[in-house]
Design a protein around this motif. Structure first.
Motif, PDB file in Angstrom:
ATOM      1  N   THR A 155     -11.044  -8.697   4.808  1.00 42.95           N
ATOM      2  CA  THR A 155     -11.600  -9.898   4.174  1.00 42.95           C
ATOM      3  C   THR A 155     -13.034 -10.141   4.630  1.00 42.95           C
ATOM      4  O   THR A 155     -13.901 -10.508   3.828  1.00 42.95           O
ATOM      5  N   TRP A 206      -5.713 -22.946 -10.301  1.00 41.49           N
ATOM      6  CA  TRP A 206      -7.070 -22.784  -9.801  1.00 41.49           C
ATOM      7  C   TRP A 206      -8.143 -22.608 -10.861  1.00 41.49           C
ATOM      8  O   TRP A 206      -9.330 -22.615 -10.535  1.00 41.49           O
ATOM      9  N   ILE A 247     -11.151 -14.821  -1.301  1.00 40.21           N
ATOM     10  CA  ILE A 247     -10.648 -15.262   0.003  1.00 40.21           C
ATOM     11  C   ILE A 247      -9.382 -16.100  -0.170  1.00 40.21           C
ATOM     12  O   ILE A 247      -8.389 -15.925   0.548  1.00 40.21           O
ATOM     13  N   ASP A 248      -9.394 -17.014  -1.144  1.00 35.98           N
ATOM     14  CA  ASP A 248      -8.222 -17.860  -1.386  1.00 35.98           C
ATOM     15  C   ASP A 248      -7.019 -17.034  -1.839  1.00 35.98           C
ATOM     16  O   ASP A 248      -5.887 -17.286  -1.416  1.00 35.98           O
ATOM     17  N   ALA A 249      -7.257 -16.061  -2.725  1.00 31.81           N
ATOM     18  CA  ALA A 249      -6.153 -15.249  -3.240  1.00 31.81           C
ATOM     19  C   ALA A 249      -5.544 -14.365  -2.157  1.00 31.81           C
ATOM     20  O   ALA A 249      -4.333 -14.129  -2.152  1.00 31.81           O
ATOM     21  N   LEU A 290     -15.218 -16.930  -3.187  1.00 28.97           N
ATOM     22  CA  LEU A 290     -14.289 -17.996  -2.792  1.00 28.97           C
ATOM     23  C   LEU A 290     -12.872 -17.721  -3.266  1.00 28.97           C
ATOM     24  O   LEU A 290     -11.899 -17.880  -2.517  1.00 28.97           O
ATOM     25  N   ARG A 291     -12.732 -17.277  -4.513  1.00 23.89           N
ATOM     26  CA  ARG A 291     -11.391 -17.056  -5.054  1.00 23.89           C
ATOM     27  C   ARG A 291     -10.756 -15.801  -4.457  1.00 23.89           C
ATOM     28  O   ARG A 291      -9.536 -15.726  -4.337  1.00 23.89           O
ATOM     29  N   LYS A 315      -5.233 -15.258   0.861  1.00 21.07           N
ATOM     30  CA  LYS A 315      -4.467 -16.151   1.730  1.00 21.07           C
ATOM     31  C   LYS A 315      -3.215 -16.723   1.072  1.00 21.07           C
ATOM     32  O   LYS A 315      -2.485 -17.476   1.725  1.00 21.07           O
ATOM     33  N   VAL A 316      -2.961 -16.405  -0.187  1.00 19.72           N
ATOM     34  CA  VAL A 316      -1.816 -16.996  -0.891  1.00 19.72           C
ATOM     35  C   VAL A 316      -0.518 -16.720  -0.137  1.00 19.72           C
ATOM     36  O   VAL A 316      -0.196 -15.591   0.196  1.00 19.72           O
ATOM     37  N   ASP A 374      -0.866 -19.269 -10.616  1.00 25.65           N
ATOM     38  CA  ASP A 374      -2.160 -19.304  -9.924  1.00 25.65           C
ATOM     39  C   ASP A 374      -3.280 -19.656 -10.889  1.00 25.65           C
ATOM     40  O   ASP A 374      -4.177 -20.439 -10.548  1.00 25.65           O
TER      41      ASP A 374
END
Length: 313
Positions: A295, A190, A245-247, A242-243, A249-250, A186
């Protein structure tokens, strides 16, 4: 009444297509998922009438030990990767914040990982991290070290041998090679994203501000600490949002590396396992609602924090 409707349509007709698309792709799926979470929906009754169970699915999810382990692993994953990506991304941004053809070329080369599809990243790293025949272990063996079981749940010996707390880290905080591999992947993928955002913010800082700090006698690192970092605070908070939320959703990378193995499972993989493997769609929907709620709460907190910060000053 007709005149009011026509006035309303004339006023908002340009944004109505976007509103309709938004309703179709977000609001309707949410309502449907919420409805499923309140019923007993399993594989054998998916095409028949669903019995109403109220909050039972949510209660059963909260009693699931595997869910709590996945949640802890996800929180630990988020904290580690975000802090590491911020630190490495900031150092890279400082390096690339200067004019050089070589640095411009390297900057372009560094952003390649973030444009690769996550499932491809997972499969690529799975091949490279194999114990026998993997590129990484071949390099490790060629310089005289023992190959590392990157894709297994074997404890990291250096951490396990720490007196008093070593075994605690292994048993409760996932100090295992599989979790370390996921973190490394990861960060590799990223960190360029974080670097690009910080670099754009660095280049937007007025040169006069830096020169004023030099006139006051500040050296390079004092300028970074007392001038640059305070001005980057809003950007850093946005990156955290942002990270995070992205993490949360992994999924693709984890599933490509380990499938649905319980010891390497993050929260989204656990949702998939409940809903699509066990085929308990009600509990899967309930866990999805819980993740969405958490979230959203985190996002709202970040937004409020940003609005109180230097952005509005």
């Amino acid at each position: 009444m007709k005149n009011k409707i026509s006035i309303f349509l004339d006023k908002y007709k340009l944004i109505m297509p976007a509103v309709i698309v938004l309703l179709v792709v977000t609001v309707f799926p949410f309502i449907y998922t919420l409805n499923v979470s309140l019923h007993k929906v399993v594989g054998r009754n998916i095409r028949t009438k669903w019995p109403w169970v109220g909050l039972k699915n949510f209660i059963m999810v909260m009693k699931d030990k595997v869910m709590w382990n996945s949640l802890l692993r996800t929180i630990e994953f988020i904290l580690i990767v975000i802090v590491a990506e911020l630190l490495i991304g900031f150092l890279l941004a400082l390096i690339f914040d200067q004019e050089s053809k070589l640095l411009r070329f390297m900057r372009t080369f560094l952003i390649i990982p973030m444009v690769i599809t996550p499932v491809v990243v997972g499969l690529m790293w799975k091949a490279m991290l194999k114990l026998k025949g993997g590129l990484v272990n071949n390099v490790i063996s060629s310089i005289g070290f023992t190959p590392v079981p990157w894709l297994t749940s074997q404890p990291i010996e250096i951490i396990r041998n720490i007196p008093v707390i070593g075994q605690f880290f292994v048993n409760h905080l996932n100090a295992k090679f599989s979790f370390l591999s996921l973190i490394i992947i990861d960060i590799w993928q990223w960190t360029p994203f974080v670097m690009l955002i910080l670099l754009s913010s660095l280049q937007s800082i007025s040169q006069e501000v830096k020169e004023a700090a030099e006139v006051d006698g500040a050296n390079y690192w004092q300028k970074i600490y007392y001038v640059v970092l305070p001005l980057l605070k809003p950007t850093i908070i946005v990156i955290f949002l942002l990270r995070t939320i992205d993490a949360v959703k992994v999924f693709d990378t984890v599933y490509a590396l380990f499938g649905s193995a319980a010891e390497q499972r993050l929260l989204n993989v656990h949702v998939m396992n409940i809903a699509l493997r066990i085929r308990n769609y009600g509990q899967g929907a309930a866990l999805s609602i819980i993740i969405l709620f958490c979230t959203s709460m985190i996002s709202q907190w970040f937004v409020k924090f940003i609005n109180k910060g230097p952005i509005n000053e």
